[in-house]
Write a protein that holds these residues in place. Structure first.
Motif, short mmCIF file in Angstrom:
data_model
loop_
_atom_site.label_atom_id
_atom_site.label_comp_id
_atom_site.label_asym_id
_atom_site.label_seq_id
_atom_site.Cartn_x
_atom_site.Cartn_y
_atom_site.Cartn_z
N PRO A 28 1.59 1.04 -6.02
CA PRO A 28 2.99 0.67 -5.81
C PRO A 28 3.30 -0.07 -4.51
O PRO A 28 4.45 -0.44 -4.28
N CYS A 29 2.31 -0.27 -3.65
CA CYS A 29 2.55 -0.95 -2.38
C CYS A 29 1.59 -2.14 -2.25
O CYS A 29 0.59 -2.23 -2.96
N ASP A 30 1.89 -3.04 -1.35
CA ASP A 30 1.02 -4.17 -1.07
C ASP A 30 -0.10 -3.73 -0.13
O ASP A 30 0.17 -3.40 1.03
N PRO A 31 -1.36 -3.70 -0.59
CA PRO A 31 -2.46 -3.27 0.28
C PRO A 31 -2.62 -4.15 1.52
O PRO A 31 -3.26 -3.74 2.49
N GLY A 32 -2.04 -5.34 1.49
CA GLY A 32 -2.21 -6.27 2.61
C GLY A 32 -1.20 -6.08 3.73
O GLY A 32 -1.19 -6.87 4.67
N ALA A 33 -0.36 -5.07 3.64
CA ALA A 33 0.63 -4.84 4.70
C ALA A 33 0.91 -3.35 4.81
O ALA A 33 0.77 -2.60 3.85
N GLY A 34 1.28 -2.93 6.01
CA GLY A 34 1.66 -1.53 6.22
C GLY A 34 0.48 -0.59 6.28
O GLY A 34 -0.67 -1.01 6.44
N ARG A 70 -7.39 -7.57 9.53
CA ARG A 70 -8.13 -6.61 10.33
C ARG A 70 -7.63 -5.21 10.00
O ARG A 70 -6.42 -4.94 10.04
N LEU A 71 -8.54 -4.31 9.69
CA LEU A 71 -8.16 -2.95 9.29
C LEU A 71 -8.28 -1.98 10.46
O LEU A 71 -9.20 -2.07 11.27
N GLU A 72 -7.35 -1.07 10.51
CA GLU A 72 -7.39 -0.01 11.50
C GLU A 72 -7.51 1.31 10.75
O GLU A 72 -6.70 1.62 9.88
N TYR A 73 -8.53 2.08 11.06
CA TYR A 73 -8.76 3.34 10.36
C TYR A 73 -8.07 4.49 11.10
O TYR A 73 -8.01 4.52 12.33
N GLY A 74 -7.56 5.45 10.33
CA GLY A 74 -6.88 6.57 10.94
C GLY A 74 -6.28 7.47 9.87
O GLY A 74 -6.48 7.24 8.66
N PRO A 75 -5.53 8.47 10.26
CA PRO A 75 -4.92 9.43 9.31
C PRO A 75 -3.66 8.86 8.66
O PRO A 75 -2.57 9.42 8.78
N PHE A 76 -3.82 7.75 7.97
CA PHE A 76 -2.66 7.09 7.37
C PHE A 76 -2.39 7.64 5.96
O PHE A 76 -3.28 8.18 5.31
N ARG A 77 -1.18 7.43 5.49
CA ARG A 77 -0.78 7.89 4.15
C ARG A 77 -0.04 6.77 3.43
O ARG A 77 0.62 5.95 4.05
N THR A 78 -0.15 6.77 2.12
CA THR A 78 0.62 5.84 1.30
C THR A 78 1.96 6.46 0.97
O THR A 78 2.02 7.58 0.42
N ALA A 79 3.02 5.77 1.31
CA ALA A 79 4.37 6.24 0.98
C ALA A 79 4.74 5.70 -0.41
O ALA A 79 5.16 4.55 -0.54
N VAL A 80 4.54 6.51 -1.43
CA VAL A 80 4.82 6.07 -2.80
C VAL A 80 6.34 6.03 -3.00
O VAL A 80 7.02 7.03 -2.81
N PRO A 81 6.88 4.88 -3.38
CA PRO A 81 8.34 4.76 -3.59
C PRO A 81 8.82 5.74 -4.65
O PRO A 81 8.16 5.99 -5.66
#
Length: 245
Positions: free
Chosen positions: A185-191, A227-238
């Motif tokens: 549901p989100c654009d993998p290329g942003a956020g 450029r990717l930054e790795y970390g404890p990120f989460r996908t905010a599903v709309p």
């Protein structure tokens, strides 16, 4: 490129992408960027010429929604090219003596048979959420491939032979095709995103997201040049996605 073999080199300065997925400096140094027009120009770089001197294959590939295209692959990348493309089924229809001849054939197929030469990555990913039956896809591919072979017999072009060879897709592709999923549901290329990859088909990844039972098909081609930054990120599903489940 070395001795006709393509290779990928990381950007020396790790500069942001400006054209597609390259910075301007890498774009200038790219020895194969003119490959698709190589049969239409008089002068091509020596490195690209060496690459084109090797045998090439002409193939017909079909994707999950039935979209079908014609394409080319160097002899050494015969299998890998179709894996990268994310084809569901494909057939090799001709083997040309060099890359110049195969591109003449590719243009002829588009002009006469009407097969396109490109299918958008996003279209391929979306199709994997509602794939057509395997038998129907194979039948469409076989029909298109036979139309191309028939057409090639009357081209008058020399320097190639027709072929009738079925491409075997990696076993992992079946996991993506047979697993119910929705479009990511989100654009993998942003956020920011938090996902666990379960399987891959071409540039599409079948992913799990924390807090969601549904699996998603994510178009990872959107990450090219980023450029990717790795970390404890989460996908905010709309919230609106809930209506799909």
């Amino acid at each position: 490129m070395n001795d006709g073999v393509q290779s990928h080199t990381p950007c020396p300065g790790q500069a942001p992408a400006e054209r597609g997925y390259q910075c301007s400096s890498c774009f200038i140094r790219d020895e194969v960027r003119g490959i698709h027009n190589s049969h239409r120009v008089d002068n091509i770089p020596e490195a690209l010429r060496r690459y084109l001197e090797q045998p090439h294959w002409l193939y017909v590939a079909t994707f999950a929604d039935g979209s079908t295209k014609v394409g080319t692959a160097a002899d050494g990348r015969k299998q890998l090219r179709l894996i990268e493309q994310g084809a569901v089924c494909a057939r090799y229809v001709a083997r040309a003596g060099d890359g110049m001849v195969v591109r003449v054939l590719e243009d002829a197929v588009t002009a006469v048979v009407g097969l396109q030469q490109a299918v958008r990555a996003g279209t391929k990913t979306a199709a994997l959420t509602r794939p057509l039956a395997a038998g129907e896809l194979d039948a469409r591919n076989a029909e298109a491939a036979e139309s191309v072979r028939t057409m090639l017999a009357d081209t008058g072009v020399t320097g190639f032979r027709t072929a009738d060879e079925v491409w075997e897709a990696p076993a992992q592709f079946a996991t993506v095709l047979e697993t119910p999923c929705e479009l990511y549901p989100c654009d993998p290329g942003a956020g920011e995103h938090g996902m666990v990859i379960s399987a891959v088909l071409g540039a599409t990844a079948l992913v799990r997201v924390d807090g969601e039972e549904t699996l998603f098909a994510a178009d990872l081609s959107r990450l090219k040049g980023r450029r990717l930054e790795y970390g404890p990120f989460r996908t905010a599903v709309p919230a609106l996605q809930a209506a799909l489940f």
